[in-house]
Design an enzyme around this catalytic site. Structure first.
Site, short mmCIF file in Angstrom:
data_model
loop_
_atom_site.label_atom_id
_atom_site.label_comp_id
_atom_site.label_asym_id
_atom_site.label_seq_id
_atom_site.Cartn_x
_atom_site.Cartn_y
_atom_site.Cartn_z
N GLU A 145 -27.56 -14.11 -32.21
CA GLU A 145 -27.50 -14.88 -33.44
C GLU A 145 -26.66 -16.14 -33.31
O GLU A 145 -25.75 -16.23 -32.48
CB GLU A 145 -26.99 -14.00 -34.59
CG GLU A 145 -25.67 -13.34 -34.32
CD GLU A 145 -25.33 -12.31 -35.39
OE1 GLU A 145 -25.96 -11.24 -35.38
OE2 GLU A 145 -24.45 -12.59 -36.20
N CYS A 147 -22.13 -22.30 -34.53
CA CYS A 147 -21.38 -21.23 -33.87
C CYS A 147 -22.33 -20.53 -32.90
O CYS A 147 -23.34 -19.95 -33.32
CB CYS A 147 -20.85 -20.27 -34.92
SG CYS A 147 -19.96 -18.88 -34.24
N CYS A 155 -20.95 -7.40 -26.05
CA CYS A 155 -19.62 -7.76 -25.57
C CYS A 155 -18.97 -6.50 -25.01
O CYS A 155 -19.21 -5.41 -25.51
CB CYS A 155 -18.80 -8.30 -26.74
SG CYS A 155 -17.14 -8.85 -26.28
N CYS A 169 -14.39 -5.40 -34.39
CA CYS A 169 -15.47 -6.38 -34.22
C CYS A 169 -16.84 -5.72 -34.09
O CYS A 169 -17.01 -4.76 -33.34
CB CYS A 169 -15.17 -7.23 -33.00
SG CYS A 169 -16.38 -8.53 -32.74
N GLY A 213 -19.95 -12.26 -28.09
CA GLY A 213 -19.60 -12.33 -26.68
C GLY A 213 -18.25 -12.95 -26.42
O GLY A 213 -17.65 -13.57 -27.29
N GLU A 214 -17.77 -12.74 -25.20
CA GLU A 214 -16.49 -13.29 -24.78
C GLU A 214 -16.82 -14.43 -23.80
O GLU A 214 -17.23 -14.19 -22.66
CB GLU A 214 -15.67 -12.19 -24.11
CG GLU A 214 -14.47 -12.66 -23.32
CD GLU A 214 -13.57 -13.65 -24.08
OE1 GLU A 214 -13.16 -13.36 -25.22
OE2 GLU A 214 -13.29 -14.73 -23.53
N SER A 234 -7.66 -15.47 -29.69
CA SER A 234 -7.66 -14.41 -30.70
C SER A 234 -6.43 -13.56 -30.48
O SER A 234 -6.38 -12.74 -29.56
CB SER A 234 -8.93 -13.56 -30.57
OG SER A 234 -10.05 -14.38 -30.82
N LEU A 235 -5.43 -13.78 -31.30
CA LEU A 235 -4.14 -13.12 -31.10
C LEU A 235 -4.06 -11.82 -31.90
O LEU A 235 -3.85 -10.75 -31.35
CB LEU A 235 -3.03 -14.11 -31.51
CG LEU A 235 -1.61 -13.73 -31.14
CD1 LEU A 235 -1.45 -13.64 -29.63
CD2 LEU A 235 -0.63 -14.75 -31.72
N HIS A 236 -4.19 -11.93 -33.19
CA HIS A 236 -4.31 -10.81 -34.13
C HIS A 236 -3.10 -9.89 -34.26
O HIS A 236 -3.11 -8.99 -35.10
CB HIS A 236 -5.55 -9.95 -33.82
CG HIS A 236 -6.84 -10.69 -33.88
ND1 HIS A 236 -7.15 -11.58 -34.89
CD2 HIS A 236 -7.91 -10.71 -33.03
CE1 HIS A 236 -8.35 -12.08 -34.69
NE2 HIS A 236 -8.83 -11.60 -33.56
N ASN A 271 -13.34 -9.46 -42.00
CA ASN A 271 -14.72 -9.33 -42.43
C ASN A 271 -15.06 -7.85 -42.39
O ASN A 271 -14.89 -7.22 -41.35
CB ASN A 271 -15.65 -10.04 -41.44
CG ASN A 271 -15.62 -11.52 -41.65
OD1 ASN A 271 -15.73 -12.01 -42.76
ND2 ASN A 271 -15.44 -12.25 -40.56
N CYS A 331 -19.56 -12.54 -37.38
CA CYS A 331 -20.01 -12.27 -36.00
C CYS A 331 -20.69 -10.92 -35.81
O CYS A 331 -20.13 -9.89 -36.11
CB CYS A 331 -18.85 -12.31 -35.02
SG CYS A 331 -17.32 -12.86 -35.70
N1 SAH Z 1 -14.76 -13.19 -27.97
C1 SAH Z 1 -14.12 -14.43 -28.37
C2 SAH Z 1 -15.01 -15.26 -29.26
C3 SAH Z 1 -15.31 -14.64 -30.61
S1 SAH Z 1 -14.62 -15.65 -31.82
C4 SAH Z 1 -12.79 -14.11 -29.02
O1 SAH Z 1 -12.47 -12.95 -29.17
O2 SAH Z 1 -12.04 -15.03 -29.29
C5 SAH Z 1 -14.73 -14.68 -33.25
C6 SAH Z 1 -13.38 -14.46 -33.90
O3 SAH Z 1 -13.55 -13.56 -35.01
C7 SAH Z 1 -12.38 -13.82 -32.97
O4 SAH Z 1 -11.11 -14.30 -33.26
C8 SAH Z 1 -12.50 -12.35 -33.37
O5 SAH Z 1 -11.37 -11.64 -32.98
C9 SAH Z 1 -12.68 -12.46 -34.87
N2 SAH Z 1 -13.28 -11.27 -35.49
C10 SAH Z 1 -14.17 -10.41 -34.98
N3 SAH Z 1 -14.48 -9.45 -35.88
C11 SAH Z 1 -13.77 -9.72 -36.98
C12 SAH Z 1 -13.64 -9.08 -38.24
N4 SAH Z 1 -14.31 -7.97 -38.54
N5 SAH Z 1 -12.83 -9.64 -39.13
C13 SAH Z 1 -12.15 -10.79 -38.84
N6 SAH Z 1 -12.21 -11.42 -37.67
C14 SAH Z 1 -13.01 -10.89 -36.74
#
Ligand code: SAH
Length: 362
Positions: free
Chosen positions: A105, A118, A125, A132, A175-176, A230-232, A306, A349
């Site tokens: 997608e 995007c 992945c 995710c 994907g990464e 993507s730190l989180h 999300n 995503c």
């Molecule tokens: N794989 C790469 C590119 C994806 S970017 C990465 O991890 O950076 C998509 C972004 O959305 C990333 O920061 C991912 O961690 C975040 N993401 C994925 N699922 C999510 C969700 N359910 N809620 C919020 N953010 C999410």
């Protein structure tokens, strides 16, 4: 919501390489090897990316012989549009079918500063982030550079109808990207090239979950691309819980790599920080995050989670989101809260593809 199920799926996709996979210099080499003048490469790029030809036959300033040779070796696009959905806010979500039947997608988002696409870099992945949707079925395969380029061209062709332009690209789909590094890099070079789609490096963003060796490599490429991580989580224990990749590539080492990137390129990085209700979203977490990134040339993008049906994360209430944001601001950190696009069309995503997969197995 408007859904268009295209009839385009009738096109048979053979397994020929997509000509979109070739960088300009690679196309020049190919032409030389086939007894043609290298300058034809610029003409072909012009047909592919400026005139957006769909058949080699259209390339009227090339000899018939060359057109036939090209058609024997390559396909132009290798994507079929299966679904094209437009959301009430103008977001368009595309589901494309690949030659081997997999689907990917791509999303077009509209901002006041332009149209942003995007793109997806892999079918599935293997990173396994616990929140995710893209990782649920594991990794099926990497996308070739041309399959990533084709996503942007397809969206541009859809925009051509209203004389609009793709002004920016974010590599934040399924994907990464750093797990498919070489193809991702070719993709960047092709869309950035002035004879290609000519999308400025500063209008391209790549995001990684933190594959550290590739961060060093990417820093050394010295491209002016925007870079997001993507730190989180503000500490390694919590990050490991959310993102298993943190076991192999630990937070401390990740921060070292990010520092290297900033020193090497002089560019600011973005940290993506998903707010997962009751998990990483307190003011204490915000304080810890501020301490972790203190002094770094950076920006924090807060993403309210999300909802993914298969995952049980819940949303952080608005007031807590604002408290988190304010705490970072008080520390002088640049912070934004991500605006949501296409809520009515599963634009987060992996959601459309996940839904499609589920329907397939029902
Ligand atoms: N794989 C790469 C590119 C994806 S970017 C990465 O991890 O950076 C998509 C972004 O959305 C990333 O920061 C991912 O961690 C975040 N993401 C994925 N699922 C999510 C969700 N359910 N809620 C919020 N953010 C999410």
């Amino acid at each position: 919501m408007e859904q268009l199920n295209t009839t385009e799926t009738n096109t048979t996709l053979e397994k020929k390489q997509s000509i979109y996979s070739l960088q300009l210099n690679e196309l020049r080499e190919w032409l030389k090897d086939h007894g043609e003048k290298p300058f034809r490469a610029e003409q072909i790029f012009d047909w592919l990316y400026k005139k957006r030809a769909i058949e080699f036959e259209e390339m009227s300033n090339l000899s018939k012989g060359l057109r036939e040779q090209l058609a024997n070796h390559f396909q132009i696009t290798t994507l079929n549009t299966v679904i094209q959905q437009t959301s009430s806010d103008g977001t368009i979500k595309f589901l494309f079918e690949l030659h081997d039947g997999y689907s990917i997608e791509t999303v077009l988002m509209r901002h006041d500063y332009g149209n942003s696409v995007c793109v997806t870099t892999q079918v599935g992945c293997r990173i396994g982030c616990t929140f995710c949707a893209s990782t649920l079925g594991g990794l099926k395969r990497h996308l070739e550079a041309g399959e990533i380029v084709a996503q942007v061209v397809k969206v541009q062709k859809a925009l051509d109808e209203s004389a609009e332009r793709v002004s920016s690209v974010v590599i934040m789909g399924i994907g990464e990207p750093f797990d498919n590094y070489d193809n991702m890099l070719s993709f960047l070079k092709i869309i950035n090239h002035e004879n290609g789609l000519n999308i400025g490096a500063r209008h391209i963003t790549v995001s990684t979950s933190g594959i550290i060796p590739k961060i060093y490599q990417f820093a050394d490429e010295n491209m002016q691309i925007n870079f997001a991580i993507s730190l989180h989580a503000p500490n390694t224990e919590l990050r490991t819980r959310l993102m298993p990749i943190n076991k192999a590539y630990k937070l401390d080492d990740l921060m070292k790599a990010v520092r290297y990137y900033i020193d090497k390129t002089g560019r600011r990085v973005s940290f993506e920080y998903g707010l997962f209700g009751g998990v990483n979203d307190t003011v204490e977490h915000a304080e810890e995050l501020a301490a972790l990134i203190r002094g770094l040339k950076c920006h924090v993008n807060l993403i309210p989670v999300n909802y993914v049906p298969e995952r049980d994360y819940v949303r952080t209430p608005k007031d807590k989101i604002f408290a988190f944001e304010k705490t970072l601001k008080n520390h002088g950190i640049n912070v934004t809260i991500r605006r949501e696009h296409g809520h009515d069309i599963d634009a987060a995503c992996g959601q459309l593809r996940a839904k499609e997969r589920k329907e397939e197995t029902m």
